[in-house]
Design a protein around this motif. Structure first.
Motif, PDB file in Angstrom:
ATOM      1  N   VAL A  64       0.836  -1.199   0.000  1.00  0.00           N
ATOM      2  CA  VAL A  64       0.000   0.000   0.000  1.00  0.00           C
ATOM      3  C   VAL A  64       0.873   1.252   0.000  1.00  0.00           C
ATOM      4  N   ALA A  65       1.899   1.255   0.840  1.00  0.00           N
ATOM      5  CA  ALA A  65       2.806   2.402   0.882  1.00  0.00           C
ATOM      6  C   ALA A  65       3.467   2.614  -0.475  1.00  0.00           C
ATOM      7  N   SER A  66       3.872   1.518  -1.105  1.00  0.00           N
ATOM      8  CA  SER A  66       4.492   1.602  -2.426  1.00  0.00           C
ATOM      9  C   SER A  66       3.514   2.150  -3.458  1.00  0.00           C
ATOM     10  N   ALA A  67       2.251   1.726  -3.366  1.00  0.00           N
ATOM     11  CA  ALA A  67       1.228   2.225  -4.297  1.00  0.00           C
ATOM     12  C   ALA A  67       1.016   3.718  -4.124  1.00  0.00           C
ATOM     13  N   VAL A  68       1.031   4.185  -2.885  1.00  0.00           N
ATOM     14  CA  VAL A  68       0.845   5.616  -2.615  1.00  0.00           C
ATOM     15  C   VAL A  68       1.994   6.427  -3.206  1.00  0.00           C
ATOM     16  N   ASN A  69       3.223   6.017  -2.913  1.00  0.00           N
ATOM     17  CA  ASN A  69       4.360   6.751  -3.453  1.00  0.00           C
ATOM     18  C   ASN A  69       4.437   6.630  -4.963  1.00  0.00           C
ATOM     19  N   GLY A  70       4.097   5.446  -5.488  1.00  0.00           N
ATOM     20  CA  GLY A  70       4.119   5.267  -6.933  1.00  0.00           C
ATOM     21  C   GLY A  70       3.147   6.188  -7.632  1.00  0.00           C
ATOM     22  N   ALA A  71       1.950   6.351  -7.058  1.00  0.00           N
ATOM     23  CA  ALA A  71       0.969   7.265  -7.640  1.00  0.00           C
ATOM     24  C   ALA A  71       1.483   8.698  -7.618  1.00  0.00           C
ATOM     25  N   ALA A  72       2.068   9.095  -6.490  1.00  0.00           N
ATOM     26  CA  ALA A  72       2.604  10.455  -6.389  1.00  0.00           C
ATOM     27  C   ALA A  72       3.707  10.679  -7.417  1.00  0.00           C
ATOM     28  N   GLY A 125       3.965  19.222  -5.795  1.00  0.00           N
ATOM     29  CA  GLY A 125       3.806  19.593  -4.392  1.00  0.00           C
ATOM     30  C   GLY A 125       2.531  19.036  -3.802  1.00  0.00           C
ATOM     31  N   GLY A 126       1.430  19.162  -4.526  1.00  0.00           N
ATOM     32  CA  GLY A 126       0.168  18.610  -4.049  1.00  0.00           C
ATOM     33  C   GLY A 126       0.199  17.102  -3.954  1.00  0.00           C
ATOM     34  N   ALA A 127       0.889  16.449  -4.897  1.00  0.00           N
ATOM     35  CA  ALA A 127       0.997  14.988  -4.866  1.00  0.00           C
ATOM     36  C   ALA A 127       1.788  14.528  -3.649  1.00  0.00           C
ATOM     37  N   ALA A 128       2.901  15.213  -3.377  1.00  0.00           N
ATOM     38  CA  ALA A 128       3.714  14.853  -2.212  1.00  0.00           C
ATOM     39  C   ALA A 128       2.936  15.083  -0.920  1.00  0.00           C
ATOM     40  N   GLU A 129       2.179  16.173  -0.869  1.00  0.00           N
ATOM     41  CA  GLU A 129       1.385  16.480   0.322  1.00  0.00           C
ATOM     42  C   GLU A 129       0.300  15.421   0.549  1.00  0.00           C
ATOM     43  N   PRO A 171       7.653  10.806   0.349  1.00  0.00           N
ATOM     44  CA  PRO A 171       7.150  10.706  -1.018  1.00  0.00           C
ATOM     45  C   PRO A 171       7.945  11.607  -1.964  1.00  0.00           C
ATOM     46  N   LEU A 172       8.371  11.040  -3.069  1.00  0.00           N
ATOM     47  CA  LEU A 172       9.141  11.736  -4.100  1.00  0.00           C
ATOM     48  C   LEU A 172      10.549  12.089  -3.655  1.00  0.00           C
ATOM     49  N   ARG A 173      10.907  11.774  -2.424  1.00  0.00           N
ATOM     50  CA  ARG A 173      12.232  12.136  -1.917  1.00  0.00           C
ATOM     51  C   ARG A 173      12.862  10.956  -1.185  1.00  0.00           C
ATOM     52  N   GLY A 174      13.517  10.113  -1.920  1.00  0.00           N
ATOM     53  CA  GLY A 174      14.231   8.998  -1.312  1.00  0.00           C
ATOM     54  C   GLY A 174      13.341   7.954  -0.676  1.00  0.00           C
TER      55      GLY A 174
END
Length: 251
Positions: A178-186, A198-202, A221-224
């Protein structure tokens, strides 16, 4: 002379989601309208362990075909993990895409519909009320969509995780998915629309604060971002393992 009808906020949202990619695109239908093939009620899949097991079996056969081996050679837990990851990613991505653009997109799984397909994101249709609401304001902020994405995570996604956990897979792996899916979407949102990064990371950070996701990843998200476990797909070919970009086993 026929005057063109200006697009509604719902029309714009549908177009914006489609532009982000197939994991974000949604169709709409009228509530109570007949469910005609190839569409099927999504609630029958997410709410039934038997239906989920059937879907896992189909994913298992697909993975076996890709790997060039018989289906029994693919571990059930591997197919279960991959099926759960794909399903959760498909449910979460549109809501995250809307949140990144400052919109709320409630995904009512009980009234949603899907077209069973393998090898990529399946078609998803939501009741038309889901896209009817006007944006709260013109500023791009993830806040309007936070409640909608949180409800999706606490409801259907948790239900799916618990059902698959009861079959074969560690909850740590499933919540890592689930965590991977969230970051992948962002990540996909930021790639398609840098202005929404910015909105995606938030929006992603808000979801990753969910208690069951604690300890399943490191970074932001989006950062490492890197998960602390593996979706198990490497076990399809232990001799020549392939790892996802955010996998704990990857270099």
């Amino acid at each position: 002379m026929t005057r063109a009808v200006p697009p509604t906020a719902g029309d714009r949202l549908l177009a914006d989601l489609a532009a982000l990619g197939p994991y974000f695109a949604v169709d709409v239908h009228r509530p109570g309208s007949p469910v005609r093939p190839p569409w099927q009620p999504l609630g029958e899949l997410t709410g039934s362990p038997g239906a989920l097991a059937g879907r896992i079996g189909e994913v298992r056969e697909r993975l076996a075909a890709v790997a060039g081996c018989p289906a029994p050679a693919v571990e059930f837990r591997v197919a279960a993990s991959i099926a759960q990851l794909g399903l959760c990613a498909r449910l979460l991505s549109p809501a995250l895409g809307a949140a990144a653009a400052g919109r709320a997109l409630p995904v009512d799984v009980a009234r949603a519909r899907w077209v069973p397909a393998l090898g990529g994101p399946f078609r998803l249709s939501l009741a038309e009320e889901a896209i009817a609401a006007e944006p709260a304001d013109t500023a791009i902020s993830a806040e309007p969509g936070t409640a909608a994405t949180a409800a999706l995570l606490a409801g259907p996604v948790t239900q799916i995780v618990r059902a698959v956990e009861a079959m074969a897979v560690s909850p740590r792996v499933l919540w890592g998915n689930v965590a991977s899916a969230v970051n992948g979407a962002a990540t996909m949102i930021a790639a398609a629309r840098p202005d929404l990064a910015g909105g995606a990371a938030e929006a992603a950070a808000a979801l990753l604060g969910y208690p069951d996701l604690a300890g399943t990843y490191q970074g932001r998200p989006l950062r490492g971002f890197r998960r602390r476990n593996c979706c198990l797909i490497y076990r399809l070919s232990p001799e020549r393992p392939a790892y996802c970009g955010d996998c704990v086993l990857g270099r």
